[in-house]
Design an enzyme around this catalytic site. Structure first.
Site, PDB file in Angstrom:
ATOM      1  CE1 TYR A   1      -4.139  -1.546   5.254  1.00 21.57           C
ATOM      2  CE2 TYR A   1      -3.156   0.576   4.714  1.00 21.57           C
ATOM      3  CZ  TYR A   1      -3.653  -0.647   4.311  1.00 21.57           C
ATOM      4  OH  TYR A   1      -3.657  -0.974   2.978  1.00 21.57           O
TER       5      TYR A   1
ATOM      6  CB  SER B   1      -0.887   0.015   1.255  1.00 21.90           C
ATOM      7  OG  SER B   1      -1.450   1.297   1.476  1.00 21.90           O
TER       8      SER B   1
END
Length: 284
Positions: free
Chosen positions: A155, A142
């Site tokens: 995250y 990501s």
């Protein structure tokens, strides 16, 4: 077709970017084993692609489930050329100050077990097959693996961990297995959050991301399919023998946005019930 006769196992392949990768790899001639939690979605994918796909239901946190997935893939298609650890959850940008202290440990465990442990287990159970085929691993990272504000601390920490995992596994598995990572950017999918924070029924598609991503260099919110070319690139054998330990920022240019207004801690004092008068004076 660039991936004709190749066999792929992907986790989290029933929706979002994972589902788009399945579609693209089938288009490119590959056979695909799809691992996911939704039996209904797996059946839909099998109906769509016929004998080019096999679906396996399970939890990425379970070694037994992932071992069964690898064995099913080999029984069905004879080998595993490419493993794509892709299953994950997002924390919806939940900041540390907003995470209840009694939920922090549970939320941490859930995020890391899905986003990191699931990747490790999938590599472990597929390793003998990948070495035998001189195959490769392509992990979904990501933009949060490189830059702040792509999620909250939980995250972001998992995605930074995966960056290290790519580098370590590329070293450990050389010269038999190539290991690379694709750091995707924003996309509207049904990616959910951790149940520990009561975010498991909320999806990214519930958010209005389109307006915000008009400010990204590419000028729009990209689709799941837009990201699939990077995975084909790394999986394809002819042109990618040199690629291992590579981390591709494939995020619509989020990392080169330049200086923007800083609002990271704008309401921190309010949330902590502090005022400017409560702060220690620092003499420089």
């Amino acid at each position: 077709m660039r991936l004709e006769n190749e066999v792929v196992l992907i986790t989290g392949g029933t929706s979002g970017v994972g589902s788009a990768i399945v579609d693209r790899f089938v288009e490119e001639g590959a056979k695909v084993a799809v691992f996911g939690r939704s039996i209904e979605r797996l059946k839909t994918i099998e109906e769509k692609h016929g004998n080019k796909v096999v679906g396996i239901a399970g939890d990425v946190r379970s070694l037994d489930d992932l071992k069964r997935a690898a064995e099913t893939c080999v029984e069905k298609f004879g080998k595993i050329d490419t493993l794509i650890p892709n299953a994950g959850i997002w924390d919806f940008g939940r900041s540390l100050v907003d995470i209840p202290e009694e939920k922090l440990g549970e939320a941490f465990d859930e995020m890391f077990h899905v986003n990191v442990k699931g990747y490790l287990i999938s590599m472990k159970v597929c390793l003998p097959y990948l070495v035998k085929s001189r195959g490769n691993v392509i992990v979904t990272i990501s933009n949060a693996g490189f830059y702040p504000n792509g999620g909250g601390p939980l995250y972001t920490a998992t995605k930074h961990a995966i960056v290290g995992l790519v580098r370590e596994m590329a070293f450990e598995l050389a010269p038999y297995v190539r290991v690379n990572g694709v750091a995707i950017g924003g996309v509207s999918t049904n990616l959910r959050g951790p149940a520990a924070l009561e975010l498991d029924q909320l999806t990214i598609s519930d958010l209005n991301l389109d307006e915000g991503f008009k400010q990204a260099p590419v000028g729009e919110l990209l689709s799941s399919y837009d990201y699939t070319g990077a995975y084909v690139f790394f999986a394809e054998r002819k042109d990618n023998r040199p690629a291992t330990g590579a981390l591709l920022n494939y995020d619509g240019g989020l990392g080169i946005r330049g200086l923007a207004s800083f609002t990271g801690s704008a309401d921190l004092l309010e949330k902590l019930n502090l005022t400017e008068e409560d702060l220690m004076k620092v003499n420089i």
